[in-house]
Design an enzyme around this catalytic site. Sequence first.
Site, PDB file in Angstrom:
ATOM      1  N   ASP A  99       2.388 -11.144  33.260  1.00 20.79           N
ATOM      2  CA  ASP A  99       2.276 -12.552  32.880  1.00 20.79           C
ATOM      3  C   ASP A  99       1.795 -13.317  34.093  1.00 20.79           C
ATOM      4  O   ASP A  99       2.171 -13.014  35.217  1.00 20.79           O
ATOM      5  CB  ASP A  99       3.563 -13.101  32.271  1.00 20.79           C
ATOM      6  CG  ASP A  99       4.772 -13.009  33.171  1.00 20.79           C
ATOM      7  OD1 ASP A  99       5.125 -14.023  33.800  1.00 20.79           O
ATOM      8  OD2 ASP A  99       5.383 -11.929  33.219  1.00 20.79           O
TER       9      ASP A  99
ATOM     10  N   GLU B 125      14.072 -21.883  30.996  1.00 21.45           N
ATOM     11  CA  GLU B 125      14.810 -21.654  32.227  1.00 21.45           C
ATOM     12  C   GLU B 125      15.014 -22.997  32.919  1.00 21.45           C
ATOM     13  O   GLU B 125      14.683 -24.035  32.359  1.00 21.45           O
ATOM     14  CB  GLU B 125      14.089 -20.648  33.120  1.00 21.45           C
ATOM     15  CG  GLU B 125      12.654 -21.023  33.466  1.00 21.45           C
ATOM     16  CD  GLU B 125      11.926 -19.922  34.218  1.00 21.45           C
ATOM     17  OE1 GLU B 125      12.388 -19.549  35.302  1.00 21.45           O
ATOM     18  OE2 GLU B 125      10.888 -19.441  33.710  1.00 21.45           O
TER      19      GLU B 125
END
Length: 183
Positions: free
Chosen positions: A6, A86
């Site tokens: 990613d 997050e």
Amino acid sequence: MLRGIDVSSFQSTFDTDGLSFVFIKATEGRSYVNPRLSHQTKLARDAGCVVGFYHFLWPGNLTAQAEYFVSKAPEKAGDILAVDWETTGDGTHATNAEKDRFIREVKKLRPHHRVVLYTNRNFWLNVDTTSYAGDALWIADYVSAGKPRIKAKWRFHQYTDSPLDKDVADFASKSALREWATP
């Protein structure tokens, strides 16, 4: 296990050799778009990878964030969409209800795409109370590839961030991943 990575704007380019999938940061909040999005998408597509796009979620304005994300993330059959849940740069995070609502909103806006939750092991075990991950869980836990320390079913595992974010996917083959990604 399939190998993937990613990336965000920090990676101007990347090597796709041996990769089956690439997740690319598309957006954050309601104003940020990855300036390398088009280039990174072309690089991943040209390599024949399954491509996913993720949105870094901030608290508040969930419908606006979902609309912003789908308006900026490229749309091609088989693309995977993800929410990155997050702690934000200012130390806050979206609530469980906000995370769940964002996933549902993206699924409504792009009904023919898989929508997954990316989160780290600490959030999954200690912050998440709903266990709602949309179509799949993408878990970050920096241990051996494919061995995250959770009991929940996962599809993607980010196992290191050095020298870049490396992932594995729990699929028998790239064609199995491609088939799953095209509901």
